[in-house]
Design a protein around this motif. Structure first.
Motif, PDB file in Angstrom:
ATOM      1  N   ALA A 241       0.832  -1.207   0.000  1.00  0.00           N
ATOM      2  CA  ALA A 241       0.000   0.000   0.000  1.00  0.00           C
ATOM      3  C   ALA A 241       0.862   1.251   0.000  1.00  0.00           C
ATOM      4  CB  ALA A 241      -0.918  -0.004   1.230  1.00  0.00           C
ATOM      5  N   ARG A 242       1.940   1.232   0.769  1.00  0.00           N
ATOM      6  CA  ARG A 242       2.839   2.390   0.838  1.00  0.00           C
ATOM      7  C   ARG A 242       3.517   2.614  -0.515  1.00  0.00           C
ATOM      8  NH1 ARG A 242       4.609   4.790   5.383  1.00  0.00           N
ATOM      9  NH2 ARG A 242       3.786   3.011   6.580  1.00  0.00           N
ATOM     10  N   ALA A 243       3.960   1.535  -1.149  1.00  0.00           N
ATOM     11  CA  ALA A 243       4.616   1.654  -2.447  1.00  0.00           C
ATOM     12  C   ALA A 243       3.650   2.182  -3.501  1.00  0.00           C
ATOM     13  CB  ALA A 243       5.184   0.301  -2.868  1.00  0.00           C
ATOM     14  N   TYR A 244       2.406   1.691  -3.483  1.00  0.00           N
ATOM     15  CA  TYR A 244       1.407   2.199  -4.426  1.00  0.00           C
ATOM     16  C   TYR A 244       1.154   3.687  -4.188  1.00  0.00           C
ATOM     17  CZ  TYR A 244      -0.129  -2.263  -6.481  1.00  0.00           C
ATOM     18  OH  TYR A 244      -0.198  -3.434  -7.189  1.00  0.00           O
ATOM     19  N   ALA A 245       1.122   4.099  -2.936  1.00  0.00           N
ATOM     20  CA  ALA A 245       0.898   5.518  -2.627  1.00  0.00           C
ATOM     21  C   ALA A 245       2.024   6.374  -3.192  1.00  0.00           C
ATOM     22  CB  ALA A 245       0.783   5.713  -1.119  1.00  0.00           C
ATOM     23  N   VAL A 246       3.256   5.899  -3.065  1.00  0.00           N
ATOM     24  CA  VAL A 246       4.405   6.626  -3.610  1.00  0.00           C
ATOM     25  C   VAL A 246       4.300   6.713  -5.130  1.00  0.00           C
ATOM     26  CG1 VAL A 246       6.907   6.538  -3.943  1.00  0.00           C
ATOM     27  CG2 VAL A 246       5.935   6.077  -1.691  1.00  0.00           C
ATOM     28  N   ALA A 247       3.781   5.657  -5.745  1.00  0.00           N
ATOM     29  CA  ALA A 247       3.634   5.627  -7.199  1.00  0.00           C
ATOM     30  C   ALA A 247       2.455   6.454  -7.692  1.00  0.00           C
ATOM     31  CB  ALA A 247       3.475   4.183  -7.674  1.00  0.00           C
ATOM     32  N   GLY A 248       1.653   6.982  -6.762  1.00  0.00           N
ATOM     33  CA  GLY A 248       0.493   7.780  -7.144  1.00  0.00           C
ATOM     34  C   GLY A 248      -0.697   6.939  -7.559  1.00  0.00           C
ATOM     35  N   GLN A 249      -0.666   5.645  -7.247  1.00  0.00           N
ATOM     36  CA  GLN A 249      -1.765   4.750  -7.595  1.00  0.00           C
ATOM     37  C   GLN A 249      -2.688   4.601  -6.373  1.00  0.00           C
ATOM     38  OE1 GLN A 249      -0.459   1.135  -9.655  1.00  0.00           O
ATOM     39  NE2 GLN A 249       1.480   2.135 -10.156  1.00  0.00           N
ATOM     40  N   ARG A 250      -3.506   5.610  -6.160  1.00  0.00           N
ATOM     41  CA  ARG A 250      -4.289   5.710  -4.932  1.00  0.00           C
ATOM     42  C   ARG A 250      -5.272   4.550  -4.765  1.00  0.00           C
ATOM     43  NH1 ARG A 250      -5.784   8.988  -0.898  1.00  0.00           N
ATOM     44  NH2 ARG A 250      -7.961   8.992  -0.235  1.00  0.00           N
ATOM     45  N   GLU A 251      -5.971   4.169  -5.828  1.00  0.00           N
ATOM     46  CA  GLU A 251      -6.963   3.099  -5.710  1.00  0.00           C
ATOM     47  C   GLU A 251      -6.296   1.786  -5.309  1.00  0.00           C
ATOM     48  OE1 GLU A 251     -10.227   3.470  -5.739  1.00  0.00           O
ATOM     49  OE2 GLU A 251      -9.805   5.611  -5.922  1.00  0.00           O
ATOM     50  N   SER A 252      -5.160   1.492  -5.921  1.00  0.00           N
ATOM     51  CA  SER A 252      -4.432   0.271  -5.560  1.00  0.00           C
ATOM     52  C   SER A 252      -3.920   0.356  -4.127  1.00  0.00           C
ATOM     53  CB  SER A 252      -3.263   0.054  -6.523  1.00  0.00           C
ATOM     54  OG  SER A 252      -3.715  -0.177  -7.840  1.00  0.00           O
ATOM     55  N   ALA A 253      -3.477   1.553  -3.726  1.00  0.00           N
ATOM     56  CA  ALA A 253      -2.999   1.736  -2.357  1.00  0.00           C
ATOM     57  C   ALA A 253      -4.121   1.494  -1.347  1.00  0.00           C
ATOM     58  CB  ALA A 253      -2.426   3.141  -2.184  1.00  0.00           C
ATOM     59  N   LEU A 254      -5.308   2.011  -1.634  1.00  0.00           N
ATOM     60  CA  LEU A 254      -6.442   1.813  -0.738  1.00  0.00           C
ATOM     61  C   LEU A 254      -6.838   0.345  -0.671  1.00  0.00           C
ATOM     62  CD1 LEU A 254      -8.623   4.915  -1.717  1.00  0.00           C
ATOM     63  CD2 LEU A 254      -7.352   4.571   0.420  1.00  0.00           C
ATOM     64  N   ALA A 255      -6.773  -0.354  -1.824  1.00  0.00           N
ATOM     65  CA  ALA A 255      -7.111  -1.781  -1.846  1.00  0.00           C
ATOM     66  C   ALA A 255      -6.116  -2.584  -1.012  1.00  0.00           C
ATOM     67  CB  ALA A 255      -7.137  -2.290  -3.283  1.00  0.00           C
ATOM     68  N   SER A 256      -4.824  -2.244  -1.114  1.00  0.00           N
ATOM     69  CA  SER A 256      -3.809  -2.943  -0.326  1.00  0.00           C
ATOM     70  C   SER A 256      -3.948  -2.620   1.157  1.00  0.00           C
ATOM     71  CB  SER A 256      -2.407  -2.576  -0.826  1.00  0.00           C
ATOM     72  OG  SER A 256      -2.169  -3.140  -2.089  1.00  0.00           O
ATOM     73  N   ARG A 257      -4.307  -1.380   1.461  1.00  0.00           N
ATOM     74  CA  ARG A 257      -4.530  -1.045   2.869  1.00  0.00           C
ATOM     75  C   ARG A 257      -5.702  -1.849   3.434  1.00  0.00           C
ATOM     76  NH1 ARG A 257      -6.012   4.995   4.729  1.00  0.00           N
ATOM     77  NH2 ARG A 257      -7.983   4.428   3.736  1.00  0.00           N
ATOM     78  N   ALA A 258      -6.767  -1.995   2.647  1.00  0.00           N
ATOM     79  CA  ALA A 258      -7.917  -2.790   3.091  1.00  0.00           C
ATOM     80  C   ALA A 258      -7.507  -4.250   3.299  1.00  0.00           C
ATOM     81  CB  ALA A 258      -9.043  -2.690   2.064  1.00  0.00           C
ATOM     82  N   ALA A 259      -6.646  -4.767   2.418  1.00  0.00           N
ATOM     83  CA  ALA A 259      -6.168  -6.142   2.566  1.00  0.00           C
ATOM     84  C   ALA A 259      -5.322  -6.277   3.830  1.00  0.00           C
ATOM     85  CB  ALA A 259      -5.355  -6.542   1.339  1.00  0.00           C
ATOM     86  N   ALA A 260      -4.529  -5.258   4.118  1.00  0.00           N
ATOM     87  CA  ALA A 260      -3.719  -5.277   5.340  1.00  0.00           C
ATOM     88  C   ALA A 260      -4.605  -5.275   6.578  1.00  0.00           C
ATOM     89  CB  ALA A 260      -2.783  -4.069   5.359  1.00  0.00           C
ATOM     90  N   GLU A 261      -5.654  -4.461   6.560  1.00  0.00           N
ATOM     91  CA  GLU A 261      -6.569  -4.400   7.705  1.00  0.00           C
ATOM     92  C   GLU A 261      -7.306  -5.721   7.894  1.00  0.00           C
ATOM     93  OE1 GLU A 261      -8.775  -1.004   6.470  1.00  0.00           O
ATOM     94  OE2 GLU A 261      -7.435   0.433   7.459  1.00  0.00           O
ATOM     95  N   ALA A 262      -7.658  -6.367   6.778  1.00  0.00           N
ATOM     96  CA  ALA A 262      -8.322  -7.674   6.864  1.00  0.00           C
ATOM     97  C   ALA A 262      -7.375  -8.710   7.454  1.00  0.00           C
ATOM     98  CB  ALA A 262      -8.809  -8.109   5.487  1.00  0.00           C
TER      99      ALA A 262
END
Length: 285
Positions: A241-262
Protein backbone atom coordinates in the motif's frame (compact mmCIF):
# COMPACT_ATOMS: atom_id res chain seq x y z
CA UNK A 1 -13.59 70.64 0.46
CA UNK A 2 -10.66 68.34 1.05
CA UNK A 3 -11.96 64.78 0.48
CA UNK A 4 -9.60 63.51 3.14
CA UNK A 5 -11.13 65.73 5.85
CA UNK A 6 -12.46 63.80 8.83
CA UNK A 7 -10.29 60.79 8.14
CA UNK A 8 -7.87 59.73 10.90
CA UNK A 9 -4.15 59.47 10.19
CA UNK A 10 -4.31 55.67 10.48
CA UNK A 11 -6.91 55.23 7.73
CA UNK A 12 -5.93 54.62 4.08
CA UNK A 13 -7.14 56.96 1.38
CA UNK A 14 -10.45 56.25 -0.30
CA UNK A 15 -10.15 53.79 -3.13
CA UNK A 16 -7.35 51.90 -1.42
CA UNK A 17 -8.03 48.19 -0.87
CA UNK A 18 -6.08 47.96 2.37
CA UNK A 19 -7.33 45.97 5.35
CA UNK A 20 -6.67 46.92 8.97
CA UNK A 21 -4.66 44.34 10.89
CA UNK A 22 -7.65 43.04 12.87
CA UNK A 23 -9.72 42.28 9.77
CA UNK A 24 -6.69 40.88 7.96
CA UNK A 25 -6.04 38.59 10.92
CA UNK A 26 -9.60 37.24 10.81
CA UNK A 27 -9.51 36.67 7.07
CA UNK A 28 -6.07 35.02 7.08
CA UNK A 29 -6.57 32.89 10.19
CA UNK A 30 -3.53 34.40 11.87
CA UNK A 31 -3.54 36.27 15.15
CA UNK A 32 -2.71 39.96 15.43
CA UNK A 33 0.21 39.02 17.66
CA UNK A 34 1.55 36.63 15.00
CA UNK A 35 1.21 39.27 12.27
CA UNK A 36 3.18 41.76 14.34
CA UNK A 37 5.85 39.12 14.95
CA UNK A 38 6.07 38.25 11.26
CA UNK A 39 6.39 41.95 10.46
CA UNK A 40 9.28 42.27 12.90
CA UNK A 41 10.98 39.27 11.28
CA UNK A 42 10.41 40.59 7.78
CA UNK A 43 8.39 37.48 6.92
CA UNK A 44 5.15 39.31 6.13
CA UNK A 45 5.34 43.09 6.27
CA UNK A 46 2.18 45.22 5.98
CA UNK A 47 1.52 47.19 2.84
CA UNK A 48 1.42 50.31 4.94
CA UNK A 49 2.36 51.25 8.51
CA UNK A 50 1.21 54.60 9.80
CA UNK A 51 4.34 56.48 10.94
CA UNK A 52 2.53 58.10 13.85
CA UNK A 53 0.18 55.47 15.27
CA UNK A 54 2.10 52.40 13.97
CA UNK A 55 -1.22 50.96 12.81
CA UNK A 56 -0.68 48.29 10.17
CA UNK A 57 -2.65 47.88 6.94
CA UNK A 58 -2.46 44.93 4.56
CA UNK A 59 -3.32 44.52 0.89
CA UNK A 60 -5.93 41.98 -0.15
CA UNK A 61 -3.37 40.17 -2.29
CA UNK A 62 -1.35 39.46 0.86
CA UNK A 63 -4.05 37.10 2.09
CA UNK A 64 -2.77 34.19 0.01
CA UNK A 65 0.81 34.27 1.37
CA UNK A 66 -0.55 34.87 4.88
CA UNK A 67 -2.73 31.77 4.62
CA UNK A 68 0.22 29.82 3.27
CA UNK A 69 2.28 30.90 6.27
CA UNK A 70 -0.52 29.75 8.57
CA UNK A 71 -0.63 26.35 6.83
CA UNK A 72 3.13 25.91 7.01
CA UNK A 73 3.16 26.80 10.69
CA UNK A 74 0.36 24.30 11.32
CA UNK A 75 2.77 21.72 9.91
CA UNK A 76 5.39 22.86 12.46
CA UNK A 77 7.83 24.31 9.94
CA UNK A 78 10.29 26.62 11.71
CA UNK A 79 9.92 30.26 10.73
CA UNK A 80 13.29 30.43 8.90
CA UNK A 81 12.16 27.48 6.76
CA UNK A 82 8.78 29.12 6.17
CA UNK A 83 10.56 32.21 4.86
CA UNK A 84 12.77 30.10 2.62
CA UNK A 85 9.74 28.23 1.25
CA UNK A 86 7.96 31.48 0.42
CA UNK A 87 11.04 32.83 -1.33
CA UNK A 88 11.89 29.63 -3.24
CA UNK A 89 11.35 29.82 -7.03
CA UNK A 90 9.89 26.30 -7.10
CA UNK A 91 7.28 27.15 -4.46
CA UNK A 92 9.41 25.46 -1.82
CA UNK A 93 8.92 21.94 -3.18
CA UNK A 94 12.52 20.86 -2.54
CA UNK A 95 12.56 22.36 0.96
CA UNK A 96 9.22 20.76 1.82
CA UNK A 97 10.45 17.40 0.53
CA UNK A 98 13.47 17.65 2.82
CA UNK A 99 11.25 18.61 5.74
CA UNK A 100 8.92 15.68 5.00
CA UNK A 101 11.88 13.30 5.10
CA UNK A 102 12.80 14.61 8.55
CA UNK A 103 9.21 14.15 9.73
CA UNK A 104 9.23 10.57 8.44
CA UNK A 105 12.51 9.95 10.25
CA UNK A 106 11.10 11.26 13.53
CA UNK A 107 7.96 9.18 13.02
CA UNK A 108 10.04 6.02 12.54
CA UNK A 109 11.96 6.81 15.73
CA UNK A 110 8.77 7.54 17.68
CA UNK A 111 7.23 4.26 16.53
CA UNK A 112 10.29 2.38 17.82
CA UNK A 113 10.09 4.24 21.13
CA UNK A 114 6.38 3.40 21.49
CA UNK A 115 7.16 -0.21 20.70
CA UNK A 116 9.77 -0.31 23.47
CA UNK A 117 7.59 1.53 25.98
CA UNK A 118 4.77 -0.97 25.55
CA UNK A 119 7.17 -3.78 26.43
CA UNK A 120 8.51 -1.93 29.46
CA UNK A 121 5.01 -1.16 30.71
CA UNK A 122 4.12 -4.84 30.37
CA UNK A 123 7.25 -5.84 32.29
CA UNK A 124 9.21 -7.14 29.31
CA UNK A 125 12.58 -5.36 29.38
CA UNK A 126 13.55 -6.18 25.81
CA UNK A 127 16.84 -4.79 24.53
CA UNK A 128 15.93 -4.66 20.82
CA UNK A 129 12.99 -2.38 20.08
CA UNK A 130 13.53 -2.14 16.33
CA UNK A 131 10.22 -2.23 14.50
CA UNK A 132 9.46 -5.55 12.83
CA UNK A 133 12.59 -7.31 14.14
CA UNK A 134 11.73 -10.79 15.37
CA UNK A 135 13.82 -13.56 16.97
CA UNK A 136 15.62 -15.55 14.31
CA UNK A 137 15.93 -19.31 14.26
CA UNK A 138 18.64 -20.55 16.61
CA UNK A 139 19.86 -22.89 13.89
CA UNK A 140 21.16 -20.09 11.67
CA UNK A 141 24.94 -19.61 11.42
CA UNK A 142 25.62 -17.07 14.14
CA UNK A 143 28.07 -14.73 12.42
CA UNK A 144 26.06 -14.22 9.23
CA UNK A 145 22.79 -14.06 11.14
CA UNK A 146 24.27 -11.35 13.35
CA UNK A 147 25.55 -9.46 10.33
CA UNK A 148 22.11 -9.57 8.68
CA UNK A 149 20.46 -8.32 11.89
CA UNK A 150 23.06 -5.56 12.40
CA UNK A 151 22.56 -4.32 8.86
CA UNK A 152 18.78 -4.42 9.33
CA UNK A 153 19.09 -2.28 12.46
CA UNK A 154 21.51 0.10 10.72
CA UNK A 155 18.82 0.76 8.12
CA UNK A 156 16.38 1.68 10.87
CA UNK A 157 18.93 3.99 12.44
CA UNK A 158 19.28 5.78 9.11
CA UNK A 159 15.52 5.87 8.57
CA UNK A 160 15.20 7.63 11.92
CA UNK A 161 17.95 10.15 11.18
CA UNK A 162 16.83 13.73 10.56
CA UNK A 163 18.80 15.78 8.07
CA UNK A 164 19.74 12.64 6.18
CA UNK A 165 22.22 13.33 3.37
CA UNK A 166 22.43 11.79 -0.09
CA UNK A 167 25.33 9.70 1.20
CA UNK A 168 23.14 8.50 4.08
CA UNK A 169 20.43 7.54 1.58
CA UNK A 170 22.95 5.55 -0.46
CA UNK A 171 24.24 3.82 2.65
CA UNK A 172 20.68 2.99 3.70
CA UNK A 173 19.88 1.42 0.32
CA UNK A 174 23.05 -0.65 0.30
CA UNK A 175 22.57 -1.77 3.91
CA UNK A 176 19.00 -2.88 3.22
CA UNK A 177 20.09 -4.94 0.23
CA UNK A 178 23.09 -6.34 2.12
CA UNK A 179 20.85 -7.40 5.00
CA UNK A 180 18.46 -9.06 2.57
CA UNK A 181 21.39 -10.82 0.88
CA UNK A 182 22.70 -12.31 4.12
CA UNK A 183 19.22 -13.42 5.16
CA UNK A 184 19.02 -15.06 1.75
CA UNK A 185 22.07 -17.10 2.70
CA UNK A 186 20.96 -18.23 6.13
CA UNK A 187 17.32 -17.22 6.72
CA UNK A 188 13.94 -18.77 6.22
CA UNK A 189 10.72 -17.45 4.66
CA UNK A 190 10.13 -15.04 7.55
CA UNK A 191 13.55 -13.38 7.34
CA UNK A 192 13.43 -13.22 3.54
CA UNK A 193 10.01 -11.56 3.53
CA UNK A 194 11.09 -9.07 6.22
CA UNK A 195 14.18 -8.25 4.18
CA UNK A 196 12.06 -7.52 1.12
CA UNK A 197 9.67 -5.48 3.27
CA UNK A 198 12.53 -3.32 4.52
CA UNK A 199 13.88 -2.75 1.00
CA UNK A 200 10.39 -1.65 -0.05
CA UNK A 201 10.16 0.71 2.95
CA UNK A 202 13.51 2.30 2.13
CA UNK A 203 12.57 2.94 -1.48
CA UNK A 204 9.16 4.27 -0.45
CA UNK A 205 10.77 6.73 1.95
CA UNK A 206 13.09 7.84 -0.84
CA UNK A 207 10.14 8.29 -3.21
CA UNK A 208 11.39 5.66 -5.67
CA UNK A 209 8.20 3.93 -6.71
CA UNK A 210 9.44 1.27 -9.13
CA UNK A 211 11.87 -0.54 -6.79
CA UNK A 212 9.48 0.02 -3.86
CA UNK A 213 6.72 -1.81 -5.74
CA UNK A 214 9.09 -4.58 -6.82
CA UNK A 215 10.27 -5.38 -3.31
CA UNK A 216 6.80 -4.95 -1.78
CA UNK A 217 5.39 -7.46 -4.26
CA UNK A 218 8.24 -9.88 -3.57
CA UNK A 219 7.54 -9.53 0.16
CA UNK A 220 3.89 -10.38 -0.35
CA UNK A 221 4.75 -13.33 -2.59
CA UNK A 222 7.15 -14.75 -0.01
CA UNK A 223 4.84 -14.10 2.91
CA UNK A 224 1.86 -15.81 1.30
CA UNK A 225 3.87 -18.73 -0.09
CA UNK A 226 5.82 -19.64 3.02
CA UNK A 227 5.16 -20.37 6.66
CA UNK A 228 5.37 -16.96 8.31
CA UNK A 229 3.78 -15.31 11.36
CA UNK A 230 0.31 -13.86 10.87
CA UNK A 231 1.50 -10.26 11.41
CA UNK A 232 3.86 -10.52 8.46
CA UNK A 233 1.00 -11.07 6.01
CA UNK A 234 -0.56 -7.82 7.20
CA UNK A 235 2.80 -6.02 7.00
CA UNK A 236 3.34 -7.25 3.45
CA UNK A 237 0.05 -5.68 2.36
CA UNK A 238 0.95 -2.50 4.27
CA UNK A 239 4.29 -2.29 2.45
CA UNK A 240 2.55 -2.68 -0.90
CA UNK A 241 0.00 0.00 0.00
CA UNK A 242 2.84 2.39 0.84
CA UNK A 243 4.62 1.65 -2.45
CA UNK A 244 1.41 2.20 -4.43
CA UNK A 245 0.90 5.52 -2.63
CA UNK A 246 4.41 6.63 -3.61
CA UNK A 247 3.63 5.63 -7.20
CA UNK A 248 0.49 7.78 -7.14
CA UNK A 249 -1.76 4.75 -7.60
CA UNK A 250 -4.29 5.71 -4.93
CA UNK A 251 -6.96 3.10 -5.71
CA UNK A 252 -4.43 0.27 -5.56
CA UNK A 253 -3.00 1.74 -2.36
CA UNK A 254 -6.44 1.81 -0.74
CA UNK A 255 -7.11 -1.78 -1.85
CA UNK A 256 -3.81 -2.94 -0.33
CA UNK A 257 -4.53 -1.04 2.87
CA UNK A 258 -7.92 -2.79 3.09
CA UNK A 259 -6.17 -6.14 2.57
CA UNK A 260 -3.72 -5.28 5.34
CA UNK A 261 -6.57 -4.40 7.70
CA UNK A 262 -8.32 -7.67 6.86
CA UNK A 263 -5.13 -9.64 7.55
CA UNK A 264 -4.56 -7.64 10.73
CA UNK A 265 -7.91 -8.80 12.10
CA UNK A 266 -6.46 -12.33 12.18
CA UNK A 267 -3.36 -11.36 14.17
CA UNK A 268 -3.71 -12.74 17.67
CA UNK A 269 -0.78 -11.09 19.45
CA UNK A 270 -1.66 -7.58 20.63
CA UNK A 271 1.91 -6.27 20.36
CA UNK A 272 2.35 -7.56 16.81
CA UNK A 273 -0.99 -6.06 15.88
CA UNK A 274 -0.04 -2.66 17.30
CA UNK A 275 3.23 -2.52 15.33
CA UNK A 276 1.35 -3.04 12.05
CA UNK A 277 -1.41 -0.63 13.07
CA UNK A 278 1.21 2.06 13.67
CA UNK A 279 2.62 1.48 10.19
CA UNK A 280 -0.84 1.62 8.63
CA UNK A 281 -1.55 4.89 10.45
CA UNK A 282 1.53 6.44 8.82
CA UNK A 283 0.49 5.62 5.25
CA UNK A 284 0.43 8.78 3.08
CA UNK A 285 -3.19 8.34 2.07
Amino acid sequence: MDPSAGRTAAEPARGDTLLPIGRFARLSGLTVKALRHYDALGLLSPARTDPTTRHRWYAAEQLEPARRIRRLRELDLPLPVVGAVLAAPDGGRELLTTYRRDVEARLARDQRILHGLRHLIEGDDMSDTTALSRPASSGLPESERQLAADLFNLVWTLLEKTGRTTEDDDRMVHAAHASRYHWGQVGGPEQLAIGEWQCARVYSVLGRAEPALHHARRCLEMATAGSVPDWLIASAHEGLARAYAVAGQRESALASRAAAEAALAKVTDAEDRQVVQDDLASLPL
